[in-house]
Design a protein around this motif. Structure first.
Motif, PDB file in Angstrom:
ATOM      1  N   LYS A 161      15.071 -10.875  -2.826  1.00 36.63           N
ATOM      2  CA  LYS A 161      14.465  -9.607  -2.414  1.00 36.63           C
ATOM      3  C   LYS A 161      13.267  -9.192  -3.285  1.00 36.63           C
ATOM      4  O   LYS A 161      13.067  -8.013  -3.599  1.00 36.63           O
ATOM      5  CB  LYS A 161      15.516  -8.481  -2.428  1.00 36.63           C
ATOM      6  CG  LYS A 161      16.745  -8.767  -1.587  1.00 36.63           C
ATOM      7  CD  LYS A 161      16.374  -9.089  -0.145  1.00 36.63           C
ATOM      8  CE  LYS A 161      17.605  -9.448   0.673  1.00 36.63           C
ATOM      9  NZ  LYS A 161      17.246  -9.872   2.059  1.00 36.63           N
ATOM     10  N   ASP A 162      12.440 -10.198  -3.635  1.00 38.23           N
ATOM     11  CA  ASP A 162      11.246  -9.885  -4.430  1.00 38.23           C
ATOM     12  C   ASP A 162      10.003  -9.741  -3.562  1.00 38.23           C
ATOM     13  O   ASP A 162       8.898  -9.523  -4.067  1.00 38.23           O
ATOM     14  CB  ASP A 162      11.017 -10.957  -5.497  1.00 38.23           C
ATOM     15  CG  ASP A 162      10.658 -12.319  -4.906  1.00 38.23           C
ATOM     16  OD1 ASP A 162      10.804 -12.488  -3.670  1.00 38.23           O
ATOM     17  OD2 ASP A 162      10.266 -13.213  -5.682  1.00 38.23           O
ATOM     18  N   GLY A 163      10.185  -9.841  -2.247  1.00 44.11           N
ATOM     19  CA  GLY A 163       9.053  -9.672  -1.345  1.00 44.11           C
ATOM     20  C   GLY A 163       8.254 -10.934  -1.098  1.00 44.11           C
ATOM     21  O   GLY A 163       7.240 -10.903  -0.393  1.00 44.11           O
ATOM     22  N   PHE A 164       8.704 -12.058  -1.668  1.00 38.89           N
ATOM     23  CA  PHE A 164       8.013 -13.337  -1.480  1.00 38.89           C
ATOM     24  C   PHE A 164       9.026 -14.411  -1.063  1.00 38.89           C
ATOM     25  O   PHE A 164      10.205 -14.327  -1.369  1.00 38.89           O
ATOM     26  CB  PHE A 164       7.322 -13.785  -2.772  1.00 38.89           C
ATOM     27  CG  PHE A 164       6.237 -12.860  -3.236  1.00 38.89           C
ATOM     28  CD1 PHE A 164       4.954 -12.935  -2.711  1.00 38.89           C
ATOM     29  CD2 PHE A 164       6.503 -11.895  -4.203  1.00 38.89           C
ATOM     30  CE1 PHE A 164       3.960 -12.083  -3.143  1.00 38.89           C
ATOM     31  CE2 PHE A 164       5.515 -11.026  -4.644  1.00 38.89           C
ATOM     32  CZ  PHE A 164       4.237 -11.121  -4.107  1.00 38.89           C
ATOM     33  N   ILE A 222      14.057 -12.818  10.262  1.00 42.23           N
ATOM     34  CA  ILE A 222      14.440 -14.058   9.586  1.00 42.23           C
ATOM     35  C   ILE A 222      13.845 -14.109   8.179  1.00 42.23           C
ATOM     36  O   ILE A 222      14.512 -14.512   7.226  1.00 42.23           O
ATOM     37  CB  ILE A 222      13.977 -15.278  10.414  1.00 42.23           C
ATOM     38  CG1 ILE A 222      14.793 -15.386  11.696  1.00 42.23           C
ATOM     39  CG2 ILE A 222      14.099 -16.567   9.598  1.00 42.23           C
ATOM     40  CD1 ILE A 222      14.328 -16.486  12.631  1.00 42.23           C
ATOM     41  N   VAL A 223      12.585 -13.679   8.040  1.00 41.82           N
ATOM     42  CA  VAL A 223      11.930 -13.709   6.724  1.00 41.82           C
ATOM     43  C   VAL A 223      12.724 -12.876   5.728  1.00 41.82           C
ATOM     44  O   VAL A 223      12.913 -13.268   4.570  1.00 41.82           O
ATOM     45  CB  VAL A 223      10.478 -13.200   6.825  1.00 41.82           C
ATOM     46  CG1 VAL A 223       9.872 -13.032   5.434  1.00 41.82           C
ATOM     47  CG2 VAL A 223       9.640 -14.174   7.649  1.00 41.82           C
ATOM     48  N   ASP A 224      13.204 -11.717   6.163  1.00 37.68           N
ATOM     49  CA  ASP A 224      13.996 -10.864   5.264  1.00 37.68           C
ATOM     50  C   ASP A 224      15.269 -11.584   4.813  1.00 37.68           C
ATOM     51  O   ASP A 224      15.730 -11.392   3.681  1.00 37.68           O
ATOM     52  CB  ASP A 224      14.363  -9.557   5.963  1.00 37.68           C
ATOM     53  CG  ASP A 224      13.145  -8.668   6.199  1.00 37.68           C
ATOM     54  OD1 ASP A 224      12.149  -8.824   5.463  1.00 37.68           O
ATOM     55  OD2 ASP A 224      13.190  -7.830   7.118  1.00 37.68           O
ATOM     56  N   LYS A 225      15.841 -12.410   5.692  1.00 37.39           N
ATOM     57  CA  LYS A 225      17.051 -13.159   5.329  1.00 37.39           C
ATOM     58  C   LYS A 225      16.725 -14.290   4.354  1.00 37.39           C
ATOM     59  O   LYS A 225      17.525 -14.607   3.469  1.00 37.39           O
ATOM     60  CB  LYS A 225      17.703 -13.738   6.590  1.00 37.39           C
ATOM     61  CG  LYS A 225      18.270 -12.696   7.538  1.00 37.39           C
ATOM     62  CD  LYS A 225      18.875 -13.368   8.763  1.00 37.39           C
ATOM     63  CE  LYS A 225      19.453 -12.341   9.726  1.00 37.39           C
ATOM     64  NZ  LYS A 225      20.047 -12.990  10.924  1.00 37.39           N
ATOM     65  N   ILE A 226      15.571 -14.912   4.527  1.00 33.26           N
ATOM     66  CA  ILE A 226      15.190 -16.029   3.656  1.00 33.26           C
ATOM     67  C   ILE A 226      14.936 -15.547   2.233  1.00 33.26           C
ATOM     68  O   ILE A 226      15.245 -16.247   1.259  1.00 33.26           O
ATOM     69  CB  ILE A 226      13.930 -16.733   4.206  1.00 33.26           C
ATOM     70  CG1 ILE A 226      14.187 -17.282   5.605  1.00 33.26           C
ATOM     71  CG2 ILE A 226      13.495 -17.871   3.279  1.00 33.26           C
ATOM     72  CD1 ILE A 226      12.967 -17.884   6.264  1.00 33.26           C
ATOM     73  N   ASP A 227      14.394 -14.337   2.110  1.00 31.33           N
ATOM     74  CA  ASP A 227      14.064 -13.775   0.792  1.00 31.33           C
ATOM     75  C   ASP A 227      15.345 -13.313   0.106  1.00 31.33           C
ATOM     76  O   ASP A 227      15.644 -12.120   0.009  1.00 31.33           O
ATOM     77  CB  ASP A 227      13.088 -12.604   0.971  1.00 31.33           C
ATOM     78  CG  ASP A 227      12.650 -12.000  -0.353  1.00 31.33           C
ATOM     79  OD1 ASP A 227      12.844 -12.660  -1.402  1.00 31.33           O
ATOM     80  OD2 ASP A 227      12.148 -10.863  -0.335  1.00 31.33           O
ATOM     81  N   THR A 228      16.107 -14.250  -0.423  1.00 31.32           N
ATOM     82  CA  THR A 228      17.426 -13.944  -0.965  1.00 31.32           C
ATOM     83  C   THR A 228      17.374 -13.112  -2.246  1.00 31.32           C
ATOM     84  O   THR A 228      18.298 -12.351  -2.531  1.00 31.32           O
ATOM     85  CB  THR A 228      18.208 -15.240  -1.229  1.00 31.32           C
ATOM     86  OG1 THR A 228      17.428 -16.116  -2.047  1.00 31.32           O
ATOM     87  CG2 THR A 228      18.540 -15.934   0.078  1.00 31.32           C
TER      88      THR A 228
END
Length: 315
Positions: free
Chosen positions: A83-86, A75-81
């Motif tokens: 893609k800066d790692g934060f 889910i965290v990877d999806k939230i990071d739209t």
């Protein structure tokens, strides 16, 4: 056929029965982030529903910690739209809004099949009316305690407002507006009208203090002592609800009351989750910071995987 009483409960803007001392709220925050109490001293159940959506939160409740963390990482990877790692506050806020919308759409889809009788991908007013009020239309009862004629007219009026092109046939977007009017700007006037009709007992087109308090609280006996919050609400009415100080609320004042614009619950929840998990206080979250606080975001209550583990392909 669906009983009219049941549909009245489903479609009513404020539903549920309250005990005499409980406060009933008319205030809308779009689709609620959660119907649970927000008290992190007891548990994080409110945060789980706000972050995951109410249906998905139930799934995660059935997972052990290891599986909760694994799924949370996805889910965290999806939230990071970007893609800066934060995960920024805005990204967190957008995700929570998405969870809200998903719950609304799931609710609509669940009811859709009950009303689209001819399976044409649309719901006409006649289809809705016949499914909801069919039993009453076939055999009207004048001695019933429920005024189905009034309920049907009220539903038709709302249906017409939701029906943007005026053909009395709702697509999924229009039917969603009909079921969840508080989430759509063009439906807010009808929500205000319905609210005022519910509360305005003397029919003068306004809500006075007695009607305002009476809608939230009804003493069992005349000499019952009012709960403390009743006095607070009287003060709220005088100081904030009745803006022009004429002793009653008009449509604009009622709109400001039930659709407050000065508080964004989604933003508040995003700030809360950020504050609770931002270990280095840099105003953004890393994946590790979120996973280290997985209990705040998703939690875990049992160790039985059950069917929940296999429920969603994305995991």
């Amino acid at each position: 056929m669906i009983r009219p009483l049941l549909m009245c409960f489903v479609l009513c803007v404020v539903s549920g029965s309250s005990k005499p001392t409980e406060k009933k709220s008319r205030v809308h925050e779009e689709e609620p982030l959660s119907h649970l109490e927000h008290d992190d001293h007891k548990n994080y159940d409110y945060d789980h529903e706000a972050f995951l959506g109410q249906d998905e939160a139930k799934t995660f409740d059935q997972l052990p910690p290891e599986e909760s963390k694994r799924r949370l990482g996805i889910i965290v990877d999806k939230i990071d739209t970007n893609k800066d790692g934060f995960i920024s506050e805005d990204e967190l806020k957008n995700w929570i809004k998405l969870a809200q919308k998903r719950h609304v759409l799931d609710s609509m889809e669940h009811q859709w099949k009950d009303f689209d009788m001819n399976d044409d991908g649309l719901i006409s007013w006649d289809e809705y009316k016949n499914v909801t009020y069919g039993s009453y239309l076939e055999d009207p009862k004048t001695d019933t305690e429920y005024n189905y004629t009034h309920m049907m007219a009220r539903d038709e009026r709302r249906f017409k407002v939701a029906d943007r092109n005026g053909d009395m046939i709702a697509d999924k977007q229009e039917f969603t507006a009909f079921l969840h009017p508080e989430d759509h700007d063009h439906m807010k006037d009808i929500v205000v009208q319905e609210t005022m009709e519910d509360i305005d007992k003397n029919g003068d087109g306004f809500i006075d203090l007695k009607e305002y308090i009476g809608d939230m609280y009804a003493a069992v006996k005349e000499d019952d002592e009012d709960p403390e919050w009743v006095a607070t609400e009287r003060q709220q009415f005088s100081e904030f609800r009745d803006k022009n100080k004429d002793g009653k609320m008009d449509k604009e004042e009622t709109l400001d009351w039930i659709f407050p614009s000065d508080y964004d619950h989604t933003e508040a929840e995003a700030k809360h989750l950020l504050h609770e998990s931002d270990a280095n206080q840099d105003g953004k979250l890393t994946k590790d910071e979120i996973l280290n606080n997985y209990d705040i975001f998703v939690g875990s209550q049992v160790t039985d995987f059950g069917e929940a583990l296999l429920r969603h392909d994305e995991f």
